[in-house]
Design an enzyme around this catalytic site. Structure first.
Site, PDB file in Angstrom:
ATOM      1  N   ARG A  54       0.736  -1.126  -0.250  1.00 37.05           N
ATOM      2  CA  ARG A  54       0.114  -0.128  -0.083  1.00 37.05           C
ATOM      3  C   ARG A  54       0.623   1.458   0.266  1.00 37.05           C
ATOM      4  NH1 ARG A  54      -2.714  -4.218   2.177  1.00 37.05           N
ATOM      5  NH2 ARG A  54      -1.076  -4.560   2.474  1.00 37.05           N
ATOM      6  N   THR A  55       1.503   1.360   0.787  1.00 42.52           N
ATOM      7  CA  THR A  55       2.186   2.572   0.946  1.00 42.52           C
ATOM      8  C   THR A  55       3.729   3.087  -0.473  1.00 42.52           C
ATOM      9  OG1 THR A  55       2.752   2.120   3.745  1.00 42.52           O
ATOM     10  CG2 THR A  55       4.061   4.174   2.272  1.00 42.52           C
ATOM     11  N   LYS A  82      24.148  -5.632  -2.831  1.00 46.49           N
ATOM     12  CA  LYS A  82      25.892  -6.039  -2.205  1.00 46.49           C
ATOM     13  C   LYS A  82      26.431  -5.369  -1.489  1.00 46.49           C
ATOM     14  CE  LYS A  82      24.724  -6.252  -7.660  1.00 46.49           C
ATOM     15  NZ  LYS A  82      25.971  -5.150  -8.777  1.00 46.49           N
ATOM     16  N   HIS A 134       5.270   6.120  11.135  1.00 48.82           N
ATOM     17  CA  HIS A 134       4.817   5.894   9.919  1.00 48.82           C
ATOM     18  C   HIS A 134       3.999   7.290  10.493  1.00 48.82           C
ATOM     19  CE1 HIS A 134       3.878   4.249   6.606  1.00 48.82           C
ATOM     20  NE2 HIS A 134       3.224   3.466   6.770  1.00 48.82           N
TER      21      HIS A 134
END
Ligand code: ASP
Length: 313
Positions: A54-55, A82, A134
């Protein structure tokens, strides 16, 4: 403000400005041509070191609706796998001329480091850092609550909200407690003692261990996903035991006032923190939360990148 790193960065006026701007920008979504020229020529980089459905899509759609160029940079499949460091990745983005970097990282504090280390000149938006914060999720939740329970304007003074479940591993819970308090809501956290964070008594909210006790008189309940990927120990006896004590089902839904709604940030564990019939009920607003996420992220990008100077929506 240049960055959005924490919900605590937002004063009441800032939060209301984002919500009001999102309300205006939401009208773009209803048009047949879903685009504004506001961020034309600007570059937004989605830098995702952790999985997201979603985000990431939401930020991408939001930036594109404002006509920004979008670069999606996933850590898997890039030189990060890497062993390239956050610093070297940031310097590469800077060389490419990123105006905003939307970052999700498994380490709490990574967006803060990116914003303050001087590696990049653009704005940093925290799209979820570890178990920390968030903020755009909290903004879209507040937007959804305001639309359903406050007619779509003003603050959330006096609104009663419970946030339930795996608080310990949840960045959504912390950002929501901070933002909802700023907007004047009364928040109660409900969780088993093992999933209540250390030091929670210093958070600006009430706490409880019994979900049935908390439901009476609520305006909204926000269910959190049990974050199995962050659990390195047994926090509860079994799924059945967890859902019996802390899951929302039809019986518990009936204990809340009729106007009360159910939110969940997704992804949901159906049958664990939420029963399928509640997830599919009319009082559950998850699909709307996703749609609102686009409007709120448009508002955040618009305000951070100074879009208002070049013509209002
Ligand atoms: N999608 C939210 C987050 O990224 C909630 C969750 O994953 O449970 O934090």
């Amino acid at each position: 403000m240049r960055h959005l790193l924490s919900a605590a960065d937002l004063s009441l006026d800032d939060a209301l400005l984002v919500l009001d701007t999102a309300t205006e920008l939401a009208t773009v979504t209803d048009r047949s041509v879903k685009k504004l020229p506001t961020l034309r020529g600007r570059t937004v980089v989605n830098l995702f070191f952790e999985d997201s459905t979603r985000t990431r899509i939401s930020f991408e759609v939001a930036a594109k609706r404002l006509s920004a160029d979008v670069i999606n940079f996933a850590a898997k499949g890039s030189s990060v796998s890497k062993g390239e460091s956050l610093k070297d990745t940031a310097l590469t983005l800077e060389a490419m001329g990123a105006d905003a970097v939307v970052v999700r990282h498994h380490a709490s504090g990574a967006p803060h480091r990116l914003a303050t280390a001087g590696w990049i000149g653009g704005s940093v938006v925290n799209a979820g850092d570890g178990t920390h914060e968030h903020p755009t999720q909290a903004l879209l939740d507040a937007y959804t609550l305001r639309r359903h329970l406050r007619g779509g304007s003003g603050d959330l003074a006096g609104l009663r909200v419970a946030i339930v479940g795996d608080i310990l591993h949840s960045r959504v819970a912390r950002s929501n407690v901070l933002l909802l308090r700023t907007l004047g809501a009364e928040v109660t956290l409900v969780a088993p003692p093992t999933l209540m964070p250390f030091g929670v008594e210093t958070w600006p909210c009430a706490t409880g261990f019994d979900l049935d006790d908390a439901l009476d008189g609520l305006d909204a309940v926000m269910m959190l996903r049990v974050q199995a990927e962050r659990m390195h120990a047994a926090y509860f006896p079994s799924t059945a035991e967890y859902s019996r004590r802390y899951g929302i089902d039809a019986r518990r839904l009936a204990l809340m006032p009729e106007h009360a709604i159910v939110l969940h940030p997704g992804p949901m564990n159906r049958g664990m923190e939420i029963s399928a019939d509640v997830a599919d009920s009319e009082r559950a607003v998850m699909v709307e939360q996703v749609a609102n996420g686009v409007s709120v992220r448009m508002a955040v990008l618009y305000l951070l990148l100074g879009g208002q100077k070049e013509g209002s929506p």
